[in-house]
Every structure is written in C-alpha cells, then in structure tokens.
Design a protein around this motif. Structure first.
Motif, PDB file in Angstrom:
ATOM      1  N   PRO A  35       0.820  -1.210   0.000  1.00 55.06           N
ATOM      2  CA  PRO A  35       0.000   0.000   0.000  1.00 55.06           C
ATOM      3  C   PRO A  35       0.855   1.262   0.000  1.00 55.06           C
ATOM      4  O   PRO A  35       1.947   1.273   0.556  1.00 55.06           O
ATOM      5  N   PRO A  36       0.366   2.335  -0.609  1.00 54.40           N
ATOM      6  CA  PRO A  36       1.124   3.590  -0.595  1.00 54.40           C
ATOM      7  C   PRO A  36       1.113   4.219   0.794  1.00 54.40           C
ATOM      8  O   PRO A  36       0.210   3.998   1.589  1.00 54.40           O
ATOM      9  N   VAL A  37       2.147   4.983   1.063  1.00 49.81           N
ATOM     10  CA  VAL A  37       2.206   5.748   2.309  1.00 49.81           C
ATOM     11  C   VAL A  37       1.273   6.951   2.157  1.00 49.81           C
ATOM     12  O   VAL A  37       1.357   7.681   1.171  1.00 49.81           O
ATOM     13  N   ILE A  38       0.378   7.125   3.107  1.00 47.68           N
ATOM     14  CA  ILE A  38      -0.577   8.237   3.043  1.00 47.68           C
ATOM     15  C   ILE A  38       0.078   9.458   3.685  1.00 47.68           C
ATOM     16  O   ILE A  38      -0.043   9.699   4.884  1.00 47.68           O
ATOM     17  N   GLU A  45       6.657   3.918  -4.714  1.00 46.92           N
ATOM     18  CA  GLU A  45       6.586   3.007  -5.864  1.00 46.92           C
ATOM     19  C   GLU A  45       5.159   2.705  -6.304  1.00 46.92           C
ATOM     20  O   GLU A  45       4.867   2.623  -7.492  1.00 46.92           O
ATOM     21  N   ALA A  46       4.263   2.547  -5.361  1.00 51.35           N
ATOM     22  CA  ALA A  46       2.876   2.223  -5.711  1.00 51.35           C
ATOM     23  C   ALA A  46       2.259   3.308  -6.588  1.00 51.35           C
ATOM     24  O   ALA A  46       1.629   3.017  -7.610  1.00 51.35           O
ATOM     25  N   TRP A  47       2.443   4.584  -6.214  1.00 56.13           N
ATOM     26  CA  TRP A  47       1.866   5.677  -7.008  1.00 56.13           C
ATOM     27  C   TRP A  47       2.589   5.850  -8.337  1.00 56.13           C
ATOM     28  O   TRP A  47       1.966   6.185  -9.346  1.00 56.13           O
ATOM     29  N   ILE A  48       3.881   5.626  -8.355  1.00 60.32           N
ATOM     30  CA  ILE A  48       4.635   5.777  -9.606  1.00 60.32           C
ATOM     31  C   ILE A  48       4.157   4.771 -10.647  1.00 60.32           C
ATOM     32  O   ILE A  48       4.052   5.084 -11.832  1.00 60.32           O
ATOM     33  N   ASN A  49       3.790   3.565 -10.215  1.00 60.80           N
ATOM     34  CA  ASN A  49       3.340   2.523 -11.151  1.00 60.80           C
ATOM     35  C   ASN A  49       1.853   2.606 -11.484  1.00 60.80           C
ATOM     36  O   ASN A  49       1.370   1.873 -12.341  1.00 60.80           O
ATOM     37  N   ALA A  85      -5.594   9.186  -5.547  1.00 64.72           N
ATOM     38  CA  ALA A  85      -4.704  10.349  -5.449  1.00 64.72           C
ATOM     39  C   ALA A  85      -5.125  11.368  -6.495  1.00 64.72           C
ATOM     40  O   ALA A  85      -5.302  11.026  -7.661  1.00 64.72           O
ATOM     41  N   ILE A  86      -5.293  12.593  -6.069  1.00 64.35           N
ATOM     42  CA  ILE A  86      -5.656  13.679  -6.984  1.00 64.35           C
ATOM     43  C   ILE A  86      -4.632  14.793  -6.814  1.00 64.35           C
ATOM     44  O   ILE A  86      -4.404  15.274  -5.707  1.00 64.35           O
ATOM     45  N   GLN A  87      -4.044  15.165  -7.928  1.00 62.50           N
ATOM     46  CA  GLN A  87      -3.110  16.290  -7.927  1.00 62.50           C
ATOM     47  C   GLN A  87      -3.723  17.348  -8.837  1.00 62.50           C
ATOM     48  O   GLN A  87      -3.793  17.179 -10.050  1.00 62.50           O
ATOM     49  N   ALA A  88      -4.214  18.428  -8.225  1.00 66.61           N
ATOM     50  CA  ALA A  88      -4.902  19.485  -8.966  1.00 66.61           C
ATOM     51  C   ALA A  88      -4.064  20.755  -8.911  1.00 66.61           C
ATOM     52  O   ALA A  88      -3.793  21.278  -7.835  1.00 66.61           O
TER      53      ALA A  88
END
Length: 101
Positions: A35-38, A45-49, A85-88
């Motif tokens: 799981p990604p670190v919140i 790595e989880a978010w990058i993939n 994950a949302i990056q706005a």
C-alpha cells in the motif's frame, strides 16, 4: 409539418452531437501488494506505477475547452482499501480554511 416528418429531422440533428461528444477518460485501478504511504506525496513506488488520467475539460465558460490548470488522478487498490490520489494544479496559493462555519 406533421409529427411523422419532424421525427427524422430531429434524429438527423442529434447524430452529430452523439458522434462528436466528449469521451469520458478511462480509469484503471491497479492492484498493489504494498500500500502507498498516506503522506500527501506521490513519490512512492505504488503511485509511480499507477495509471494516471488527465486531459480533463473545463465546464465554464464552455465545456469544449481543455482545463485551464491540469489535474491528475490515480487509483490503486489492495485487498482491503481503494486509494485515490488527486493532484490538482491552480494559480492560487491560499487554500487554508480556518473554519468550516
């Protein structure tokens, strides 16, 4: 013009709207064993993939323009949770709400 003659004209009018309408972006939630670190950072790595969806459209003043500021959304899931994950991006910097009253 009677109703029988009017119906085909309506159909011919709406065909271009259906064929050239906006396509919704496809989103894929990818499974992760780790799981990604919140922590607000998307550099593990989880978010990058994870697959990123972007290229959204704005809805004001018209819904045919690309969004003025980019937005990126990613989805992950594991055996227990769904992670989003949302990056706005925005031009502003003062987004702290001191009260919800």
């Amino acid at each position: 013009m009677n109703k029988a003659n009017f119906t085909p004209l309506l159909f011919l009018f709406f065909i271009p709207l259906i064929l050239f309408g906006q396509n919704a972006p496809n989103a894929e939630a990818r499974y992760t064993n780790k799981p990604p670190v919140i922590d607000g950072n998307l550099n593990d790595e989880a978010w990058i993939n994870a697959q990123t969806i972007s290229h959204f459209r704005q809805n004001f003043p018209t819904d045919t323009l690309p969004a003025q500021y980019p937005t990126y959304i990613k989805f992950l899931f594991d055996d227990t949770y769904l992670y989003i994950a949302i990056q706005a991006k925005s031009s502003g910097t003062d987004f702290v709400a001191t009260s919800l009253k």
